[in-house]
Design a protein around this motif. Structure first.
Motif, mmCIF file in Angstrom:
data_model
loop_
_atom_site.group_PDB
_atom_site.id
_atom_site.type_symbol
_atom_site.label_atom_id
_atom_site.label_comp_id
_atom_site.label_asym_id
_atom_site.label_seq_id
_atom_site.Cartn_x
_atom_site.Cartn_y
_atom_site.Cartn_z
ATOM 1 N N ILE A 400 0.850 -1.200 0.000
ATOM 2 C CA ILE A 400 0.000 0.000 0.000
ATOM 3 C C ILE A 400 0.881 1.243 0.000
ATOM 4 C CG2 ILE A 400 -1.848 1.213 1.206
ATOM 5 C CD1 ILE A 400 -2.573 -1.445 2.564
ATOM 6 N N ASP A 401 0.942 1.907 -1.148
ATOM 7 C CA ASP A 401 1.776 3.109 -1.293
ATOM 8 C C ASP A 401 0.845 4.277 -1.569
ATOM 9 O OD1 ASP A 401 3.619 5.064 -1.850
ATOM 10 O OD2 ASP A 401 4.695 3.931 -3.386
ATOM 11 N N THR A 402 0.660 5.125 -0.575
ATOM 12 C CA THR A 402 -0.313 6.211 -0.673
ATOM 13 C C THR A 402 0.241 7.453 0.008
ATOM 14 O OG1 THR A 402 -1.313 5.560 1.427
ATOM 15 C CG2 THR A 402 -2.279 4.604 -0.567
ATOM 16 N N GLY A 403 -0.480 8.545 -0.122
ATOM 17 C CA GLY A 403 -0.037 9.757 0.552
ATOM 18 C C GLY A 403 -1.111 10.820 0.507
ATOM 19 N N ALA A 404 -0.914 11.853 1.276
ATOM 20 C CA ALA A 404 -1.912 12.914 1.377
ATOM 21 C C ALA A 404 -1.255 14.284 1.370
ATOM 22 C CB ALA A 404 -2.715 12.730 2.662
ATOM 23 N N HIS A 405 -2.007 15.258 0.889
ATOM 24 C CA HIS A 405 -1.635 16.655 1.090
ATOM 25 C C HIS A 405 -2.494 17.224 2.213
ATOM 26 C CE1 HIS A 405 0.786 17.022 -2.526
ATOM 27 N NE2 HIS A 405 -0.205 16.644 -3.302
ATOM 28 N N PHE A 406 -1.861 17.859 3.161
ATOM 29 C CA PHE A 406 -2.551 18.682 4.149
ATOM 30 C C PHE A 406 -2.014 20.104 3.977
ATOM 31 C CE2 PHE A 406 -2.114 14.423 5.961
ATOM 32 C CZ PHE A 406 -3.411 14.120 6.353
ATOM 33 N N LEU A 407 -2.685 21.077 4.541
ATOM 34 C CA LEU A 407 -2.103 22.425 4.521
ATOM 35 C C LEU A 407 -0.742 22.386 5.226
ATOM 36 C CD1 LEU A 407 -5.099 24.845 5.216
ATOM 37 C CD2 LEU A 407 -3.896 24.407 3.054
ATOM 38 N N GLU A 408 -0.582 21.440 6.149
ATOM 39 C CA GLU A 408 0.678 21.320 6.884
ATOM 40 C C GLU A 408 1.738 20.518 6.124
ATOM 41 O OE1 GLU A 408 -2.276 20.708 8.160
ATOM 42 O OE2 GLU A 408 -2.541 22.161 9.781
ATOM 43 N N GLY A 409 1.429 20.111 4.907
ATOM 44 C CA GLY A 409 2.458 19.410 4.146
ATOM 45 C C GLY A 409 1.975 18.110 3.547
ATOM 46 N N THR A 410 2.944 17.382 3.004
ATOM 47 C CA THR A 410 2.650 16.246 2.133
ATOM 48 C C THR A 410 3.232 14.972 2.730
ATOM 49 O OG1 THR A 410 2.609 17.692 0.222
ATOM 50 C CG2 THR A 410 3.111 15.354 -0.200
ATOM 51 N N THR A 411 2.471 13.881 2.622
ATOM 52 C CA THR A 411 2.986 12.589 3.091
ATOM 53 C C THR A 411 3.081 11.609 1.932
ATOM 54 O OG1 THR A 411 0.842 11.577 3.598
ATOM 55 C CG2 THR A 411 1.809 12.983 5.309
ATOM 56 N N ASP A 412 3.941 10.647 2.089
ATOM 57 C CA ASP A 412 4.129 9.574 1.098
ATOM 58 C C ASP A 412 4.633 8.380 1.890
ATOM 59 O OD1 ASP A 412 4.716 7.911 -0.996
ATOM 60 O OD2 ASP A 412 6.185 9.241 -1.952
ATOM 61 N N ILE A 413 3.809 7.369 1.998
ATOM 62 C CA ILE A 413 4.136 6.238 2.868
ATOM 63 C C ILE A 413 3.786 4.927 2.182
ATOM 64 C CG2 ILE A 413 1.924 6.741 4.035
ATOM 65 C CD1 ILE A 413 2.920 5.104 6.416
ATOM 66 N N THR A 414 4.652 3.961 2.322
ATOM 67 C CA THR A 414 4.322 2.608 1.861
ATOM 68 C C THR A 414 4.428 1.654 3.040
ATOM 69 O OG1 THR A 414 5.345 3.118 -0.261
ATOM 70 C CG2 THR A 414 4.792 0.812 0.164
ATOM 71 N N ARG A 415 3.393 0.872 3.221
ATOM 72 C CA ARG A 415 3.449 -0.233 4.169
ATOM 73 C C ARG A 415 3.065 -1.505 3.409
ATOM 74 N NH1 ARG A 415 6.226 2.559 6.412
ATOM 75 N NH2 ARG A 415 6.200 3.327 8.558
ATOM 76 N N THR A 416 3.750 -2.575 3.732
ATOM 77 C CA THR A 416 3.437 -3.872 3.155
ATOM 78 C C THR A 416 2.852 -4.698 4.288
ATOM 79 O OG1 THR A 416 5.254 -3.622 1.598
ATOM 80 C CG2 THR A 416 4.415 -5.856 1.956
ATOM 81 N N LEU A 417 1.610 -5.129 4.117
ATOM 82 C CA LEU A 417 0.894 -5.769 5.219
ATOM 83 C C LEU A 417 0.676 -7.251 4.931
ATOM 84 C CD1 LEU A 417 -1.881 -3.056 5.772
ATOM 85 C CD2 LEU A 417 0.368 -3.217 6.885
ATOM 86 N N VAL A 418 0.760 -8.022 5.986
ATOM 87 C CA VAL A 418 0.451 -9.441 5.878
ATOM 88 C C VAL A 418 -1.068 -9.601 5.779
ATOM 89 C CG1 VAL A 418 0.530 -11.655 7.084
ATOM 90 C CG2 VAL A 418 2.462 -10.061 7.237
ATOM 91 N N CYS A 419 -1.507 -10.409 4.806
ATOM 92 C CA CYS A 419 -2.927 -10.732 4.728
ATOM 93 C C CYS A 419 -3.144 -12.057 5.461
ATOM 94 C CB CYS A 419 -3.376 -10.846 3.282
ATOM 95 S SG CYS A 419 -3.214 -9.302 2.396
ATOM 96 N N THR A 420 -3.483 -11.981 6.700
ATOM 97 C CA THR A 420 -3.708 -13.150 7.577
ATOM 98 C C THR A 420 -2.424 -13.916 7.881
ATOM 99 O OG1 THR A 420 -5.819 -13.336 6.459
ATOM 100 C CG2 THR A 420 -5.330 -15.012 8.097
ATOM 101 N N LYS A 421 -1.813 -14.503 6.866
ATOM 102 C CA LYS A 421 -0.584 -15.255 7.161
ATOM 103 C C LYS A 421 0.438 -15.085 6.044
ATOM 104 C CE LYS A 421 -2.769 -19.403 5.302
ATOM 105 N NZ LYS A 421 -3.537 -20.612 5.628
ATOM 106 N N CYS A 422 1.688 -15.274 6.384
ATOM 107 C CA CYS A 422 2.692 -15.251 5.327
ATOM 108 C C CYS A 422 3.744 -16.324 5.570
ATOM 109 C CB CYS A 422 3.299 -13.862 5.149
ATOM 110 S SG CYS A 422 4.433 -13.317 6.410
#
Lengths: 602, 602
Positions: A400-422
């Motif tokens: 999941i690579d997503t991000g947001a703009h706020f008036l306070e600035g910009t984010t860009d974050i990627t997290r890779t999540l386990v779907c139940t088990k790996c």
């Protein structure tokens, strides 16, 4: 009208203009990474909807170049047309320049809209022709698709707004002084600035002219005496300008029609001009022909990359907001997964957007969300759409690579999540990527160190095992601007000329995003944003370090602790403790309990 | 004649030639790192005997610039003359260019022997004057000290020899084809080659014209049709040429007088000329004024840096020989120390030379030996001489940086040895430096990685603790040529223009020499030579690694094992085991027993 009919009309127009080959890129007039619909001529003419591609039309043939991430989509979308797909970068496929060289003989004419091509790109093509000793005519003053595209969207007309001092941290006039200082150093009379993020930064204005990028479609000329802003109609009553016109005038900025720069460039005073050939378009370049033009990285780009104290303070706040939203999303995600609820990639993206939108001063997403389950994760630039969207299974990862703009600035974050088990292998690979992320995030380095040195830290755990990821480790991030901005970058290739690796400086904000992609199986990427700060100054010199701005836990279910050193385990625990202490207070009891669990000591 | 009398004579000559400021550098006509006595005009005129320095003489004043390693020596040597010492790099000391700018007003004349200044250096000075908007006249066709220095040494006249195929691995004609390929790529008609290592490499000849560097004083012109070698008198009966003349002629090389290049340059055919402005001297540059001269890193430099299979095989052998000699030296050293025998730095250097000289095909030392006890070790470029020479005590470290030329290649090794005992802090610092050396030596990296990425590995253990060393981590090493050669280098600054960090390539041989220097206390440096090799090619790309060529144990007495990871301990043990198995067989029983001890598992 079918694509083939459009191409026939194009060829008729080409004949009228004595053009042998017509070139349609995907760019706007500003060399932007993302463009608004008005500029999507290539999409209109070819039917291919991907973000990157080049259509080249001769009297006999039409070919579309695109890169690996779009091969399947382009095949599908082009199948009912005469257009042949050229898979850029594949073996046996000539480069675009080589193809142009093959279809153009001396004295023939290549046509394109010079406003949609950067000066550097056209100069590169011309240099290639020279090396082939071919005399090719260039006709750059034509926009042929314009005559075919009868229902073309209008130029974007979002209402621009002033970014107040509490967000920008530095006034336009203060910034202008710095820019004029740089002009003086180069003995320049005029600075031509056409890149939209630079203009927005310098003038402290924002807009909504490009999806996910709060920019204002405009151009700027800075002379020793004047600053001229080219935007909309240039009139106060233009919707675009209505909220900023008084501000501009009070700052003694001359406001003119968006297109008027093309008239003004021929008659500006002074002989020495600064311009960034990777940013100005070829038409602008040609209008400067009689001047002495110095090709530089825009001084604004360099100044903008070093965030001021206000921007830094705000960026920290933006990341707290983003983390609060993200933890709420994670709670929902883990609960959905646990209860075996069906969930698609688009559902995930929608939920994240929903949680972020609830936060104060949310502006928009900062780029098209990437939510990629299983094998989709191995496609580096995958973004789900109605066709590709799939349900998340209970195996493997979702990236999941997503991000947001706020008036306070910009984010860009990627997290890779386990779907139940790996699997064990998946956990090992996740942990190797995490080791790289930790090593870079905890780096200490001398002033003068560039991204090419830092890159080694992120790749070492993979390189040691003969693995790698085929993208940069880090890019600069703008403040409520482009999510990708230079000149700071973390990559092992050092570049060349004016695009050489630059030293990492205090105040620069960069992403830290090592990854690993196993085609057909899954992808892993772990991305934080990191702020460069001074650590200490002693007899050995000045040492810098990073502060990780992103405050979202790594997925503990994905970690193979046996691969971690004691130091790395401490780093993870310290980071998770910091997250809990920083954002816990903004959460409900239940959410905080969840956060406690996912930040538990390992 | 006193220095002041020499300066008065110089000023008389300056007046005759209308020269206001006269500039005497330390260089030869070839931009060499080390020069033969003929070229030591600066030393003759100033009385300062250090290897680096610049003497600038005006009608009123004379100043000598030198760098930190020579401040004390220069003070001493200049004290009876009118020359003022300018400590280069110190606060409040202007740069040389700034000083020239201060003493030269418009229309004044700066004089120097253009043959002793690289083109790049003079162009830099001219550019500086331009930025100051000063019109300074340059008089570069004068060698004024020549008229004062009546007992000037002759130009070196060592007998050159042909480096046989079993050592060079590639014929002159094969190399010439590659060089002409590079000329073609740049559309060049002529290539002017004046750097002595490049010439010796290309022609497969060696000599003894420069101490510690087996070079032949010469120039070379390569046109599309001809190769002209300028050396000695150009006649077969010249001692210098006697052993190579027939070889040259049989390879269709035209042989001319050393100085004849200055006549020929004005009348060579063709208009496009390749030349390396950091290597050709200013006089050569001026003679090319009417041509289109392309400033490049000499193509020979790039080709030479990638060693061929024969050179690699030989280099391994050279390192075995060097290690055998070194282990014998170590045995002597440890025994002397144990028995409390007095031993000076020069004794150590002499013993090492003695052991190396006994090995077959030994040619010479590859540079002035550095043997630095205690606080001397913290002076990075310290070399003992009769004045500085001291006895080794039983505390702290002795830092020994030495090397040899064999017909099989060149070595460059630094070991830091414990003198009887060392403190906990000393052991800790030694171990941190060792960690850096191990990390770099065991690096795995993608093709395309440059020295700036690799540098991080060597510095990380120090940077993490706010420490550093103020020199590069690695330099290329020539094959029976210069001990310092480009373009490969390991340093965190990426350079710029044509001197940018280059990717590490298979076959390149580089030093791996992190260090740490505590002023007034001691210095630590651990230097191995490392060969870049292919490790594997897989779906992620091509991975490279290093083979450590140097085969001399680290000093186990200096290691703090508690600072090492399990992996690092394995690396040390594996390395020591390899040393024992590789060189043990060349040693006597007693020596082998000693080697067993100093390579014992930790």
């Amino acid at each position: 009208m079918t694509v083939n009919e459009k191409l026939e009309q194009l060829r008729t127009l080409m004949k009228e203009e004595n053009i042998d080959v017509y070139y349609i890129p995907s760019d706007d007039f500003h060399g932007s990474e993302f463009v608004s619909d008005y500029f999507k001529e290539r999409e209109y003419m070819s039917g291919f909807t991907g973000s990157a591609g080049t259509l080249i039309v001769t009297m006999e043939k039409a070919v579309l170049y695109t890169d690996g991430r779009y091969f399947l989509q382009a095949e599908e979308e082009l199948k009912d047309s005469e257009i042949e797909l050229y898979r850029d970068g594949s073996k046996d496929v000539p480069s675009i320049n080589e193809y142009l060289g093959a279809v153009l003989n001396s004295k023939m004419t290549l046509g394109f809209d010079g406003r949609c091509m950067t000066a550097a790109k056209v100069l590169g093509i011309q240099k290639f022709f020279e090396s082939q000793e071919k005399e090719i005519q260039i006709q750059a003053a034509v926009d042929l698709p314009e005559k075919i595209w009868t229902d073309r969207p209008k130029l974007p007309d979002s209402r621009a707004f002033v970014l107040r001092a509490e967000y920008s941290g530095k006034s336009y006039l203060d910034k202008l002084v710095k820019v004029r200082d740089e002009m003086k150093k180069k003995n320049a009379d005029t600075f031509v600035l056409t890149s939209l993020d630079d203009i927005a930064w310098l003038l402290n204005i924002r807009g909504d002219d490009v999806k996910c990028s709060p920019l204002v479609l405009s151009n700027l000329l800075i002379t020793r005496k004047q600053v001229i802003f080219y935007c909309g109609t240039g009139e106060k009553d233009d919707k675009k300008l209505s909220n900023i016109y008084d501000y501009l005038i009070s700052n003694e900025i001359v406001v003119r029609d968006y297109f008027a720069i093309y008239e003004d460039l021929t008659q500006i005073e002074g002989k020495v001009v600064l311009a960034d050939f990777d940013k100005i378009n070829f038409t602008v370049y040609e209008l400067l022909k009689d001047r002495q033009v110095i090709d530089v990285v825009n001084p604004t780009t360099v100044l903008k990359a070093v965030k001021n104290q206000t921007e830094i303070k705000n960026m920290r706040e933006a990341h707290i907001k983003d983390a609060v939203a993200y933890v709420r999303f994670l709670k929902w995600f883990k609960e959905q997964m646990k209860s075996g609820q069906q969930m698609t990639e688009l559902d995930v993206a929608a939920k994240l957007l929903e949680e972020r939108s609830k936060m104060e001063h949310f502006v928009s997403e900062s780029f098209e969300p990437i939510v990629a389950y299983g094998a989709h994760g191995a496609i580096v630039h995958y973004s789900p759409d109605e066709d590709s969207n799939c349900c998340l299974g209970n195996q493997s990862f979702v990236l999941i690579d997503t991000g947001a703009h706020f008036l306070e600035g910009t984010t860009d974050i990627t997290r890779t999540l386990v779907c139940t088990k790996c699997s064990e292998e998946e956990r090992q690979n996740y942990t190797l990527v995490l080791k790289g992320n930790l090593a870079l995030g905890s780096a200490v380095f001398k002033q003068g160190t560039t991204g090419s040195s830092l890159d080694m830290l992120a790749r070492k755990p993979l390189w040691d095992r003969g693995m790698d990821y085929n993208h940069g480790t880090g890019h600069g991030v703008g403040y409520l601007l482009n999510v990708h901005e230079g000149p700071n970058a973390i990559r092992y290739r050092v570049g060349s000329g004016k695009n050489i690796s630059v030293p990492m400086k205090e105040g620069m904000i960069t992403s830290n995003e090592p990854g690993l992609y196993l085609a057909g199986k899954y992808g892993i990427r772990i991305e934080n944003m990191i702020l460069c700060k001074k650590k200490e100054e002693n007899e050995y010199g000045t040492f810098l370090e990073f502060e990780t701005l992103t405050l979202v836990p790594f997925d503990l279910d994905a970690i193979d602790k046996s691969l971690l050193s004691a130091e790395e385990i401490t780093q993870i625990n310290d980071y998770h403790r910091r997250i809990y202490h920083t954002i816990g207070k903004y959460l409900s009891d239940e959410e905080r309990k969840f956060l406690k669990q996912i930040t538990a000591e390992i």
